[in-house]
Motif scaffolding. Structure first.
Motif, mmCIF file in Angstrom:
data_model
loop_
_atom_site.group_PDB
_atom_site.id
_atom_site.type_symbol
_atom_site.label_atom_id
_atom_site.label_comp_id
_atom_site.label_asym_id
_atom_site.label_seq_id
_atom_site.Cartn_x
_atom_site.Cartn_y
_atom_site.Cartn_z
ATOM 1 N N GLY A 104 0.820 -1.205 0.000
ATOM 2 C CA GLY A 104 0.000 0.000 0.000
ATOM 3 C C GLY A 104 0.852 1.252 0.000
ATOM 4 O O GLY A 104 0.539 2.237 -0.688
ATOM 5 N N ALA A 105 1.941 1.230 0.758
ATOM 6 C CA ALA A 105 2.838 2.384 0.810
ATOM 7 C C ALA A 105 3.484 2.620 -0.555
ATOM 8 O O ALA A 105 3.620 3.760 -1.020
ATOM 9 C CB ALA A 105 3.915 2.161 1.869
ATOM 10 N N GLN A 106 3.878 1.541 -1.227
ATOM 11 C CA GLN A 106 4.505 1.680 -2.535
ATOM 12 C C GLN A 106 3.509 2.179 -3.579
ATOM 13 O O GLN A 106 3.849 3.001 -4.437
ATOM 14 C CB GLN A 106 5.110 0.343 -2.961
ATOM 15 C CG GLN A 106 6.315 -0.051 -2.103
ATOM 16 C CD GLN A 106 6.894 -1.387 -2.524
ATOM 17 O OE1 GLN A 106 7.575 -1.494 -3.532
ATOM 18 N NE2 GLN A 106 6.619 -2.430 -1.740
ATOM 19 N N SER A 107 2.280 1.698 -3.518
ATOM 20 C CA SER A 107 1.256 2.175 -4.442
ATOM 21 C C SER A 107 0.975 3.658 -4.211
ATOM 22 O O SER A 107 0.813 4.431 -5.159
ATOM 23 C CB SER A 107 -0.034 1.367 -4.268
ATOM 24 O OG SER A 107 0.131 0.042 -4.705
ATOM 25 N N ALA A 108 0.906 4.054 -2.941
ATOM 26 C CA ALA A 108 0.672 5.462 -2.624
ATOM 27 C C ALA A 108 1.795 6.328 -3.178
ATOM 28 O O ALA A 108 1.550 7.367 -3.803
ATOM 29 C CB ALA A 108 0.552 5.640 -1.113
ATOM 30 N N ALA A 109 3.033 5.904 -2.968
ATOM 31 C CA ALA A 109 4.182 6.680 -3.441
ATOM 32 C C ALA A 109 4.163 6.832 -4.951
ATOM 33 O O ALA A 109 4.422 7.912 -5.492
ATOM 34 C CB ALA A 109 5.477 6.008 -2.986
ATOM 35 N N ALA A 110 3.854 5.748 -5.675
ATOM 36 C CA ALA A 110 3.826 5.799 -7.134
ATOM 37 C C ALA A 110 2.759 6.776 -7.628
ATOM 38 O O ALA A 110 2.999 7.597 -8.522
ATOM 39 C CB ALA A 110 3.566 4.409 -7.708
ATOM 40 N N ASN A 111 1.581 6.716 -7.039
ATOM 41 C CA ASN A 111 0.496 7.599 -7.461
ATOM 42 C C ASN A 111 0.746 9.047 -7.069
ATOM 43 O O ASN A 111 0.414 9.974 -7.822
ATOM 44 C CB ASN A 111 -0.828 7.101 -6.884
ATOM 45 C CG ASN A 111 -1.345 5.877 -7.622
ATOM 46 O OD1 ASN A 111 -1.900 5.979 -8.708
ATOM 47 N ND2 ASN A 111 -1.142 4.701 -7.040
ATOM 48 N N TYR A 112 1.328 9.260 -5.908
ATOM 49 C CA TYR A 112 1.626 10.630 -5.489
ATOM 50 C C TYR A 112 2.731 11.245 -6.344
ATOM 51 O O TYR A 112 2.738 12.457 -6.603
ATOM 52 C CB TYR A 112 2.027 10.655 -4.014
ATOM 53 C CG TYR A 112 0.882 10.353 -3.067
ATOM 54 C CD1 TYR A 112 -0.440 10.504 -3.460
ATOM 55 C CD2 TYR A 112 1.122 9.904 -1.759
ATOM 56 C CE1 TYR A 112 -1.494 10.232 -2.594
ATOM 57 C CE2 TYR A 112 0.082 9.628 -0.888
ATOM 58 C CZ TYR A 112 -1.226 9.791 -1.310
ATOM 59 O OH TYR A 112 -2.261 9.520 -0.444
ATOM 60 N N ALA A 113 3.691 10.433 -6.796
ATOM 61 C CA ALA A 113 4.742 10.940 -7.670
ATOM 62 C C ALA A 113 4.133 11.516 -8.948
ATOM 63 O O ALA A 113 4.565 12.562 -9.457
ATOM 64 C CB ALA A 113 5.734 9.831 -8.010
ATOM 65 N N VAL A 114 3.125 10.832 -9.467
ATOM 66 C CA VAL A 114 2.451 11.300 -10.674
ATOM 67 C C VAL A 114 1.766 12.639 -10.424
ATOM 68 O O VAL A 114 1.852 13.575 -11.233
ATOM 69 C CB VAL A 114 1.408 10.260 -11.144
ATOM 70 C CG1 VAL A 114 0.568 10.822 -12.291
ATOM 71 C CG2 VAL A 114 2.102 8.981 -11.582
#
Length: 271
Positions: A104-114
């Motif tokens: 979940g943390a990795q998914s959040a980071a990827a989406n927030y980077a965008v």
């Protein structure tokens, strides 16, 4: 982009949505060519997002929390499909409700980077919404002020945008990021640190554009905090690369680039 420090944010520089000279977000994410060798065009484009983020990111997470990541850091592993849906909800157009797990943390980071390197961060009407949705509550007031100063009228004009972050007639401002992988470097129940390797296209599409659309490769490091049942950004930084050897693709014209941005939608990214 303009030259950046190891954390990816110029102290006086520019960033990707990048901000204009200096600390982007307190850092802000960058948008176009990053290296000074790519010329002034790159500097301007890259400045936008990263600059606003820079000032903020260079100070660390700014958190007073006593919780710290576990000493035993997760081992690096190539990002692969987990089969788990990243989220099923959105707040506005931004994914939300990420799982309280490493994935979940990795998914959040990827989406927030965008989101942090999107064209919307340059628009005052959207910026406050992005800050409230993406960042931890105690970071929002200071970060909002830094972003507003970084993306001021003069900086926007250098990108060919008006004070509202809109391109002039006949032009389309492009800032589209695609995460290629994530790496979890620390994790606990309350915090996580994730690196997101990205590529993207940044610049202004138009026949007489002085900031043409170019590609960029960079890595964003996001310090996340578990807050109000979701992962939020406490701070972030950015650095160049890793970048591949440039290919021999024929560059598209301005109309083709503008149409691509309008016709092709984005994704919600998962670990």
């Amino acid at each position: 982009m303009s030259p950046t420090d190891e954390q990816g944010y110029p102290e006086t520089g520019q960033t990707r949505t990048r901000l204009p000279g200096g600390d982007p977000y307190g850092g802000a994410p960058r948008r176009t060519g990053r290296s000074s060798s790519r010329g002034l065009v790159t500097v301007v484009g890259v400045v936008v997002l990263l600059i606003a983020a820079i000032a903020f990111a260079n100070r660390g997470d700014g958190s007073s929390s006593g919780d710290s990541p576990k000493k035993d850091q997760p081992k690096a592993a190539a990002t692969g499909a987990s089969g788990t849906r990243p989220v099923q909800t959105k707040t506005g157009t931004i994914p939300s409700g990420f799982a309280h797990t490493e994935q979940g943390a990795q998914s959040a980071a990827a989406n927030y980077a965008v989101v942090l390197v999107s064209a919307d961060i340059l628009k005052p009407s959207w910026r406050s919404t992005i800050v409230k949705q993406v960042f931890a509550a105690d970071q929002q007031p200071a970060l909002t002020d830094k972003f507003n100063k970084a993306y001021d009228k003069q900086f926007l004009a250098s990108l060919g945008l008006d004070q509202n972050g809109n391109a002039s007639a006949g032009h389309t401002y492009v800032s589209r990021t695609a995460p290629l992988g994530t790496k979890l470097t620390s994790y606990s129940d309350s915090t996580a640190t994730v690196e997101v390797w990205c590529t993207g296209v940044f610049g202004t599409a138009g026949d007489d554009s002085r900031n043409p659309v170019t590609s960029d490769w960079f890595t964003m490091t996001l310090q996340l905090r578990w807050e109000n049942s979701d992962w939020k950004v406490a701070s972030f930084s950015q650095k160049d690369g890793p970048a591949p050897v440039p290919g021999d693709d024929k560059a598209s014209n301005a109309d083709q680039m503008a149409k691509a941005v309008e016709e092709y939608g984005g994704f919600t990214y998962a670990r």
